[in-house]
Design a protein around this motif. Structure first.
Motif, PDB file in Angstrom:
ATOM      1  N   VAL A 127      26.087  75.166 100.909  1.00 17.56           N
ATOM      2  CA  VAL A 127      26.137  73.834 101.515  1.00 17.56           C
ATOM      3  C   VAL A 127      26.079  73.965 103.025  1.00 17.56           C
ATOM      4  O   VAL A 127      26.539  74.947 103.606  1.00 17.56           O
ATOM      5  CB  VAL A 127      27.418  73.067 101.116  1.00 17.56           C
ATOM      6  CG1 VAL A 127      27.395  72.694  99.648  1.00 17.56           C
ATOM      7  CG2 VAL A 127      28.673  73.867 101.449  1.00 17.56           C
ATOM      8  N   LEU A 134      30.854  60.024  95.572  1.00 18.18           N
ATOM      9  CA  LEU A 134      31.377  60.682  96.769  1.00 18.18           C
ATOM     10  C   LEU A 134      31.770  59.644  97.817  1.00 18.18           C
ATOM     11  O   LEU A 134      32.847  59.737  98.430  1.00 18.18           O
ATOM     12  CB  LEU A 134      30.340  61.648  97.329  1.00 18.18           C
ATOM     13  CG  LEU A 134      30.814  62.564  98.466  1.00 18.18           C
ATOM     14  CD1 LEU A 134      30.051  63.900  98.422  1.00 18.18           C
ATOM     15  CD2 LEU A 134      30.616  61.940  99.834  1.00 18.18           C
ATOM     16  N   LEU A 151      28.763  65.737  94.940  1.00 23.85           N
ATOM     17  CA  LEU A 151      27.527  65.898  95.714  1.00 23.85           C
ATOM     18  C   LEU A 151      26.312  65.420  94.921  1.00 23.85           C
ATOM     19  O   LEU A 151      25.333  64.932  95.493  1.00 23.85           O
ATOM     20  CB  LEU A 151      27.355  67.362  96.123  1.00 23.85           C
ATOM     21  CG  LEU A 151      28.356  67.883  97.159  1.00 23.85           C
ATOM     22  CD1 LEU A 151      28.225  69.395  97.322  1.00 23.85           C
ATOM     23  CD2 LEU A 151      28.180  67.183  98.502  1.00 23.85           C
ATOM     24  N   SER A 188      26.317  69.059 102.567  1.00 23.69           N
ATOM     25  CA  SER A 188      24.992  68.820 101.994  1.00 23.69           C
ATOM     26  C   SER A 188      24.550  70.068 101.241  1.00 23.69           C
ATOM     27  O   SER A 188      24.485  71.160 101.831  1.00 23.69           O
ATOM     28  CB  SER A 188      23.968  68.507 103.094  1.00 23.69           C
ATOM     29  OG  SER A 188      24.373  67.387 103.845  1.00 23.69           O
TER      30      SER A 188
END
Length: 485
Positions: free
Chosen positions: A477, A293, A287, A448
């Motif tokens: 997240v 990623l 992340l 996220s």
């Protein structure tokens, strides 16, 4: 005349102190000074073990000696020295005290140290070595993947949900692995209690005062559930691949129920705790590095879609040979790089007799009764072996020639799974669990990280005391499904 005598005496005394001082300076390995008898450097060490070891290495070099709570400990920080530790057998550098301490702190049972050592090294380890071999994992990876997917499927129907990353990654994994390894009879609801107990393990291990009541209750509940699991009259497929073997082992060797429950809880803790931590750090690094990623996700998408058609077909077919193929080279590299960055120490070993270890051409003598501690972090952060050593280089191991059944770390000083005679018994389970987690989560979800007010989520704060790998505080997240399933 008297002045001459006094002068001669003064010169002799000065020469003597100078000689002693030079010998002390030249002594090897150098000793970390301390003013407290018996305790020695223990207070500085337990406040932040990895920071303390790093400071001592910077000041005293790759090899130094310290007094740690009545123990003479020699710390070794080179690849050759750590390889020597792993090459020594249990009769030379013993691990019985580590096994006893872990068993006692996890299970709460005291037990006889020699009996604990016998059960762990002569009964449990050989059985686990066979049951968790790479060949055996061929029948286990697909069931784990499918059980993991069952727990993840509800999230694929949610548009957006905010979750703690650690729990989101590891609770489904805990369920899936326990179901396959210990069967449907094994209690499902141990995750929260295991996490509660695990959170206190550094304090337990280092003997630091802490509020123990919640973890004591959690441990008591788990021991009761495990005791019920072990007490069934019959042993069947419902006990799982590993659970049935544990039951046979305990019954065939007349291991008392409380001791057997303690051993199984200790094994459960060891099986899950570092895998949970590495899974968390893998996703934190990914992340933090969107390019990594994206590259790993593209590799996963391409392999799943082109080689298998869809995720369901992949899960039905997956085995160690598939997970180790070059088509997953970036994923494999990212997992191994995460492990390189997060491994800290080799467990303490005690010299059962005088032993000599090699350290970059020199010989370090460990006297009987002294302890050795391998500083793995120093080796993994060696710039000569790993350029940009403190960075997450996700493809660091991706360009190594593929060799069936071998990690691409061969030729590198990489000790996250130990080495030599002491390779981690659960290494294949751990590496394939981590790969399955990464494949399913990155294929199914967009994640996220959530910024809390003005403070950034990176770098995540870590606890001062750790066992094995750094423990990061919680990161949340936002989870969004990538596909309609």
């Amino acid at each position: 005349m008297s002045l001459l005598i006094v002068g001669v005496i003064a010169i002799v005394i000065a020469f003597t102190f100078s000689s002693l001082s030079s010998k002390r300076t030249a002594s090897f390995p150098p000793r970390v000074p301390s003013v407290l008898p018996w305790f020695g450097t223990a207070l500085s060490y337990i406040s932040s073990p990895d920071d303390f070891i790093a400071r001592c290495r910077k000041q005293y070099g790759n090899v130094f000696r310290m007094l740690l709570g009545g123990r003479e400990v020699v710390v070794l920080s080179s690849a050759s020295a750590i390889s020597s530790i792993y090459a020594a057998d249990h009769n030379t550098l013993g691990t019985h005290e580590v096994h006893k301490t872990l068993y006692r702190e996890v299970s709460g049972n005291t037990g006889n140290s020699h009996e604990i050592y016998r059960v762990v090294t002569h009964l449990i380890f050989p059985m686990v070595d066979q049951r968790l071999s790479r060949r055996a994992m061929g029948d286990l990876t697909s069931p784990i993947a499918q059980a993991l997917y069952v727990k993840l499927k509800p999230y694929t129907r949610m548009k957006n949900v905010r979750l703690p990353l650690m729990k989101f990654l590891t609770e489904p994994l805990c369920y899936a692995t326990n179901l396959v390894m210990f069967g449907s009879r094994y209690p499902e609801n141990t995750y929260e209690d295991l996490r509660t107990l695990d959170a206190t393990m550094p304090e337990r291990f280092y003997k630091v005062p802490f509020w123990s009541w919640p973890s004591v209750r959690a441990r008591k509940r788990m021991l009761s559930q495990i005791g019920d699991y072990l007490c069934t009259k019959d042993i069947s497929e419902e006990d799982g691949w590993l659970g049935s073997a544990f039951k046979h082992l305990f019954r065939d060797n007349n291991i008392a129920l409380d001791e057997a429950s303690g051993h199984l809880l200790t094994f459960q803790w060891g099986m899950h705790t570092n895998t949970f931590g590495i899974a968390l750090w893998l996703f934190l690094f990914l992340l933090r590095h969107p390019d990594a990623l994206l590259a790993v996700r593209n590799e996963i998408d391409k392999t799943v879609k082109e080689d298998f058609g869809d995720l369901e077909s992949f899960m039905a077919s997956v085995n160690p040979q598939i997970l180790d193929k070059p088509c997953f080279s970036l994923l494999t590299s990212a997992v191994l790089e995460t492990m390189r960055l997060t491994a800290i120490f080799v467990a303490l070993r005690v010299a059962e007799s005088d032993v000599q270890l090699k350290d970059r051409g020199e010989t370090v003598t460990i006297r009987k009764g002294e302890y050795v501690l391998g500083n793995v972090q120093a080796v993994h952060f060696d710039e000569s072996a790993y350029p940009d050593n403190r960075k997450f280089v996700f493809d660091r191991f991706a360009h190594v020639e593929h060799r069936e059944g071998r990690l691409p770390t061969d030729g590198h000083p990489w000790f996250s799974f130990a080495a030599g005679k002491h390779l981690c018994k659960g290494r294949y389970l751990a590496i394939y669990e981590l790969k399955l987690v990464a494949i399913l989560y990155l294929y199914l979800f967009d994640l996220s990280p959530v910024t809390n007010g003005s403070s950034s989520w990176w770098p995540p704060r870590t606890t001062r005391r750790n066992l094995g790998i750094p423990r990061a505080e919680e990161v949340f997240v936002d989870v969004r499904p990538r596909y309609d399933i």
